[in-house]
Design an enzyme around this catalytic site. Structure first.
Site, PDB file in Angstrom:
ATOM      1  N   CYS A 162       0.796  -1.225   0.000  1.00  0.00           N
ATOM      2  CA  CYS A 162       0.000   0.000   0.000  1.00  0.00           C
ATOM      3  C   CYS A 162       0.828   1.274   0.000  1.00  0.00           C
ATOM      4  O   CYS A 162       0.273   2.369   0.047  1.00  0.00           O
ATOM      5  CB  CYS A 162      -0.961  -0.017   1.183  1.00  0.00           C
ATOM      6  SG  CYS A 162      -2.075  -1.431   1.141  1.00  0.00           S
ATOM      7  N   HIS A 302      -1.467   8.180   6.354  1.00  0.00           N
ATOM      8  CA  HIS A 302      -1.829   6.892   5.764  1.00  0.00           C
ATOM      9  C   HIS A 302      -3.186   6.462   6.323  1.00  0.00           C
ATOM     10  O   HIS A 302      -4.082   6.104   5.570  1.00  0.00           O
ATOM     11  CB  HIS A 302      -0.760   5.857   6.084  1.00  0.00           C
ATOM     12  CG  HIS A 302      -1.031   4.514   5.496  1.00  0.00           C
ATOM     13  ND1 HIS A 302      -1.103   4.311   4.140  1.00  0.00           N
ATOM     14  CD2 HIS A 302      -1.269   3.297   6.071  1.00  0.00           C
ATOM     15  CE1 HIS A 302      -1.351   3.032   3.900  1.00  0.00           C
ATOM     16  NE2 HIS A 302      -1.469   2.399   5.049  1.00  0.00           N
ATOM     17  N   HIS A 339      -9.681   2.530   1.402  1.00  0.00           N
ATOM     18  CA  HIS A 339      -8.249   2.265   1.189  1.00  0.00           C
ATOM     19  C   HIS A 339      -8.054   1.716  -0.220  1.00  0.00           C
ATOM     20  O   HIS A 339      -8.380   0.556  -0.500  1.00  0.00           O
ATOM     21  CB  HIS A 339      -7.748   1.280   2.242  1.00  0.00           C
ATOM     22  CG  HIS A 339      -6.267   1.123   2.270  1.00  0.00           C
ATOM     23  ND1 HIS A 339      -5.430   1.696   1.336  1.00  0.00           N
ATOM     24  CD2 HIS A 339      -5.446   0.439   3.119  1.00  0.00           C
ATOM     25  CE1 HIS A 339      -4.184   1.386   1.606  1.00  0.00           C
ATOM     26  NE2 HIS A 339      -4.166   0.625   2.685  1.00  0.00           N
TER      27      HIS A 339
END
Length: 413
Positions: A162, A302, A339
């Site tokens: 990610c 994040h 996400h």
């Protein structure tokens, strides 16, 4: 050393398939999380995701070409086309030998793999598509972009889970800074909303199960969060050396001034509880940028909406920024997009660039009851005007990969 700037932006996201609707949705605090309707979720714990809507691959690429690409590759090429056009580039304005592509994906063509596995089981090996492998491998997004624009320079697909988007942008920044390339198309892409992926993440108890209220499911830093929400899309930017951009009188959005990468060296999937890896990545990014922590005006976190992740990032920020941490706004785009996995860093870089350009910080929505261990200024629920000159964007991934970029508002001197 060359200075490096960003001249083009492209986004495919749950909030829209162009930069303007994506940015407008973020500023308005809109959620792109909806019920999954591309497969039957009856027996799944989680039934929601940040899905890309109204994406017409056949209309964009033609039916024949679209069928030769997995969805992750379609997203990447579409976002790259936006960024290329936005940058005002053409083949006569860039030397193909000094044009690179750094675009990665965490899972690659997982949907194509699943579909052709079913073909194999139901119809036999003779019916499996000969294009499966090129549709499946994660490097094909960067390859297709390279083919489209005649990029003969360094072309690769960083795979850092990610943190891919920031890894790609950061490594592209270094490539240009060292004088190896003039222009690099960089970012990340992902299309992993499949039954297998959803089942795996769900069985790992990583996903939110707030199925009856999708738009309030992704809630970074909130005490009532219960996991992250899967999403898909692509975020691509065009990086150029400042000298190259000035020679062609390009519009310049922002300057890239620092990049830091680190590893937690701790666990396959869990973030280091003390945020040691993220702390190092942020520290090294600021060192390369040549700035002090107190000079940072905004942090794009994040912040996936998991307890350990949100808390460890908060700890890392406080460790690095000290007393300044309390006054620096921290925003969490994933509260609205979900996400986007390997696409997250690229899309969030676009959002940070828009913040520097427009002077508006998108909110962290659904922050209703703050986690007592997450006590920073997360710009709760409403966008905020701010004179932001320098921002950092954090991206972290499974395996302990951490990548941080530092962006500066471009001021023509």
């Amino acid at each position: 050393m060359e200075k490096v700037v960003i001249t083009g932006l492209g986004v495919i996201s749950p909030l829209g398939n162009q930069v303007d609707p994506f940015w407008d949705g973020l500023v308005k605090g809109q959620s792109g999380i909806t019920l999954i309707d591309t497969f039957d979720t009856t027996n799944f714990k989680t039934k929601i995701a940040g899905s890309v809507r109204d994406f017409d691959a056949d209309g964009r690429f033609g039916r024949k070409e679209a069928r030769r690409m997995d969805r992750f590759c379609q997203f990447a090429l579409a976002a790259a086309e936006q960024a290329w056009e936005d940058a005002g580039l053409s083949s006569d304005k860039v030397n193909g030998e000094r044009l690179g592509v750094y675009v990665g994906s965490g899972t690659g063509g997982v949907q194509s793999l699943l579909e052709q596995t079913a073909v194999l089981k139901q119809r036999g090996p003779d019916r499996v598509s000969p294009l499966l492998v090129p549709m499946m491998i994660p490097n094909m997004a960067s390859a297709m972009i390279s083919i489209r624009y005649g990029a003969h320079g360094p072309t690769m697909a960083p795979v850092t889970a990610c943190s891919i988007g920031n890894t790609s942008i950061g490594e592209a920044f270094r490539l240009i800074k060292m004088g190896i390339a003039d222009v690099v198309i960089a970012g990340g892409t992902e299309a992993a909303i499949t039954d297998v992926s959803l089942a795996s993440f769900g069985n790992a108890t990583a996903l939110s199960t707030r199925n009856d209220d999708p738009q309030r499911a992704s809630r970074p830093f909130d005490a009532q969060r219960d996991g992250f929400v899967m999403a898909e899309g692509a975020g691509i930017v065009v990086l150029e050396s400042l000298s190259h951009a000035l020679r062609r009188d390009a519009r310049i959005y922002a300057e890239v001034i620092g990049y830091g990468a680190s590893s937690d060296a701790y666990h396959m999937v869990a973030t280091h509880p003390e945020g040691y890896g993220p702390y190092l990545a942020m520290k090294w990014a600021l060192q390369e940028a040549g700035i002090q922590p107190e000079e940072v005006d905004v942090i794009s976190a994040h912040a996936t909406s998991t307890e350990i992740g949100d808390r460890s990032e908060t700890v890392a920020i406080k460790r690095l920024f000290g007393e300044a941490a309390a006054r620096i706004p921290v925003t969490a785009n994933k509260s609205m997009t979900g996400h986007m996995l390997g696409a997250a860093g690229g899309a969030e870089a676009v959002a940070l660039i828009k913040t520097l350009q427009e002077g508006v910080i998108p909110p962290t929505i659904n922050l209703e009851e703050a986690d007592p261990l997450c006590d920073l200024d997360y710009v709760p629920n409403q966008a905020r005007e701010a004179d932001a000159r320098i921002g950092i964007s954090n991206s972290f991934g499974f395996g302990g990969h951490n990548a941080v970029i530092v962006l500066k508002k471009y001021e023509n001197s």
